[in-house]
Design a protein around this motif. Structure first.
Motif, PDB file in Angstrom:
ATOM      1  N   ILE A 177      11.272  -2.514  -2.086  1.00 59.71           N
ATOM      2  CA  ILE A 177      11.259  -3.538  -3.139  1.00 59.71           C
ATOM      3  C   ILE A 177      10.057  -3.348  -4.056  1.00 59.71           C
ATOM      4  CG2 ILE A 177      11.085  -6.009  -3.604  1.00 59.71           C
ATOM      5  CD1 ILE A 177      13.779  -5.169  -2.507  1.00 59.71           C
ATOM      6  N   MET A 178       8.910  -3.076  -3.473  1.00 61.08           N
ATOM      7  CA  MET A 178       7.701  -2.933  -4.287  1.00 61.08           C
ATOM      8  C   MET A 178       7.683  -1.620  -5.061  1.00 61.08           C
ATOM      9  SD  MET A 178       6.266  -5.728  -4.132  1.00 61.08           S
ATOM     10  CE  MET A 178       4.933  -5.184  -5.207  1.00 61.08           C
ATOM     11  N   ILE A 179       8.335  -0.578  -4.548  1.00 62.28           N
ATOM     12  CA  ILE A 179       8.454   0.659  -5.331  1.00 62.28           C
ATOM     13  C   ILE A 179       9.252   0.397  -6.597  1.00 62.28           C
ATOM     14  CG2 ILE A 179       9.623   2.905  -5.374  1.00 62.28           C
ATOM     15  CD1 ILE A 179       8.718   3.339  -2.516  1.00 62.28           C
ATOM     16  N   ILE A 233       8.470  -3.041   7.406  1.00 65.74           N
ATOM     17  CA  ILE A 233       7.598  -2.484   6.369  1.00 65.74           C
ATOM     18  C   ILE A 233       8.381  -1.682   5.338  1.00 65.74           C
ATOM     19  CG2 ILE A 233       7.039  -0.330   7.588  1.00 65.74           C
ATOM     20  CD1 ILE A 233       4.185  -0.673   6.660  1.00 65.74           C
ATOM     21  N   GLY A 234       9.480  -1.028   5.770  1.00 65.85           N
ATOM     22  CA  GLY A 234      10.265  -0.217   4.848  1.00 65.85           C
ATOM     23  C   GLY A 234      10.942  -1.042   3.778  1.00 65.85           C
ATOM     24  N   TYR A 235      11.398  -2.251   4.135  1.00 70.43           N
ATOM     25  CA  TYR A 235      12.057  -3.118   3.161  1.00 70.43           C
ATOM     26  C   TYR A 235      11.077  -3.534   2.067  1.00 70.43           C
ATOM     27  CZ  TYR A 235      14.610  -7.105   1.265  1.00 70.43           C
ATOM     28  OH  TYR A 235      15.241  -7.994   0.427  1.00 70.43           O
ATOM     29  N   VAL A 270       9.199 -12.758  -3.296  1.00 71.43           N
ATOM     30  CA  VAL A 270      10.433 -12.534  -2.532  1.00 71.43           C
ATOM     31  C   VAL A 270      10.125 -11.851  -1.206  1.00 71.43           C
ATOM     32  CG1 VAL A 270      12.607 -11.255  -2.488  1.00 71.43           C
ATOM     33  CG2 VAL A 270      11.932 -12.503  -4.552  1.00 71.43           C
ATOM     34  N   CYS A 271       9.325 -10.790  -1.249  1.00 71.92           N
ATOM     35  CA  CYS A 271       8.975 -10.056  -0.033  1.00 71.92           C
ATOM     36  C   CYS A 271       8.192 -10.938   0.938  1.00 71.92           C
ATOM     37  CB  CYS A 271       8.155  -8.817  -0.380  1.00 71.92           C
ATOM     38  SG  CYS A 271       9.068  -7.531  -1.239  1.00 71.92           S
ATOM     39  N   GLY A 283       0.815  -1.213   0.000  1.00 70.72           N
ATOM     40  CA  GLY A 283       0.000   0.000   0.000  1.00 70.72           C
ATOM     41  C   GLY A 283       0.848   1.263   0.000  1.00 70.72           C
ATOM     42  N   LEU A 284       1.882   1.290   0.826  1.00 68.35           N
ATOM     43  CA  LEU A 284       2.788   2.450   0.850  1.00 68.35           C
ATOM     44  C   LEU A 284       3.514   2.619  -0.476  1.00 68.35           C
ATOM     45  CD1 LEU A 284       4.371   2.220   4.422  1.00 68.35           C
ATOM     46  CD2 LEU A 284       2.889   4.032   3.555  1.00 68.35           C
ATOM     47  N   ALA A 285       3.946   1.498  -1.051  1.00 66.19           N
ATOM     48  CA  ALA A 285       4.631   1.566  -2.343  1.00 66.19           C
ATOM     49  C   ALA A 285       3.718   2.134  -3.425  1.00 66.19           C
ATOM     50  CB  ALA A 285       5.121   0.179  -2.743  1.00 66.19           C
ATOM     51  N   ALA A 286       2.467   1.704  -3.429  1.00 69.95           N
ATOM     52  CA  ALA A 286       1.513   2.223  -4.411  1.00 69.95           C
ATOM     53  C   ALA A 286       1.250   3.706  -4.185  1.00 69.95           C
ATOM     54  CB  ALA A 286       0.200   1.432  -4.316  1.00 69.95           C
TER      55      ALA A 286
END
Length: 294
Positions: free
Chosen positions: A175-177, A169-171, A216-217, A91-94
């Motif tokens: 990765i998702m960003i 959560i930051g990792y 992976v995540c 969600g944060l990455a999006a």
């Protein structure tokens, strides 16, 4: 002839031989010794070692030790951490890839806890839970902050989950960003022309395209949750009454606090097998997803 062969393969011997020796002496030999000691009653100190067969494993699987409780606790923690960390991280990455103002600053803020060690985070949050929240609760009168967070199992479990998720959560976000930025813009534009909204584009195009990264995540979070030790040690030390002892912490306590080195090695071998299965399954799924995308 021999000299030519030696000169030809000398670089290979150097570059492959040194890592092979390190693997042998640092991983393989200690692993074999650990398996051997798991069949003994060694206390880790005395010179006398007696073989006891499968007695240590029998104690573990019949629930005569705390290790079975630590397995249940670790599995529950892994489930909570995995679900919340994955959902929040994606969600944060999006959100941070949707042209949000000051997105670079927020990326740094959310990733910062992942750069800190578990011991540091554990003691910081221990101070917050024991002193900071209590002081804040007295000042504003909210009973929520006056709870003795580390005094009972439900609140101690919640405290560990909060800090673990905050750290991980930051990792997942980073990765998702990288994964979302790599989605071809042409796919999204074509979907918009066909009438798809932002939610449809995200769930039907972006997420399937990022499936290898999600895999992976997903397994990284599971593995980190199962291997939790430093955060567990600093924040709750397995308390109250051993109810929040992770598998890694329980192995350490049996080996170095209770001097049950043989039992601890048996627990360690079971722990190794569990992590090996999780990692192997992760690699299998990752390769399968990559093959499907090709």
């Amino acid at each position: 002839m021999r000299r030519k062969l030696f000169q030809k393969y000398f670089p290979d011997i150097i570059f492959l031989g040194v890592p092979a020796l390190l693997f042998l002496f640092v991983i393989l030999i200690p692993l074999v010794m650990s398996i051997f000691y798991s069949f003994t009653d060694w206390d880790g100190i005395s010179k006398s070692v007696h073989l006891v067969g499968l007695y240590n494993y029998k104690q573990i699987f019949t629930g005569q030790t705390q290790f079975t409780k630590s397995i249940a606790f670790t599995a529950g923690m892994a489930a909570v951490n995995t679900i919340i960390t994955m959902v929040a991280g994606v969600g944060l990455a999006a959100l941070l890839t949707s042209h949000m103002p000051a997105s670079v600053l927020f990326r740094s803020i959310f990733f910062l806890p992942n750069t800190l060690g578990g011991i540091v985070l554990g003691y910081i949050w221990r101070f917050i839970f024991l002193i900071g929240f209590t002081f804040l609760g007295k000042q504003i009168g909210w009973t929520f902050f006056q709870i003795e967070w580390l005094a009972s199992f439900p609140t101690a479990f919640l405290a560990l989950a909060i800090v673990s998720i905050w750290q991980s959560i930051g990792y997942v976000m980073v990765i998702m960003i990288a994964a979302l930025v790599g989605v071809p813009a042409s796919l999204c534009e074509s979907a918009r022309i066909d009438g798809a909204n932002d939610w449809n584009i995200f769930t039907k195009i972006k997420l399937p395209y990022c499936m290898p990264y999600l895999t992976v995540c997903f397994f990284w979070v599971i593995a980190q949750s199962f291997k939790m030790f430093d955060l567990n040690t600093a924040l709750t030390a397995g308390g109250p009454y051993g109810s929040t002892a992770s598998m890694a912490f329980q192995i350490y306590r049996d080996a170095f606090s209770s001097n049950q080195y043989g039992l601890a090695n048996a627990e360690g071998f079971i722990f190794f097998v569990m992590i090996f299965v999780i990692t192997t399954f992760q690699l299998y799924l990752s390769k399968q997803k990559e093959a499907d995308l090709r």
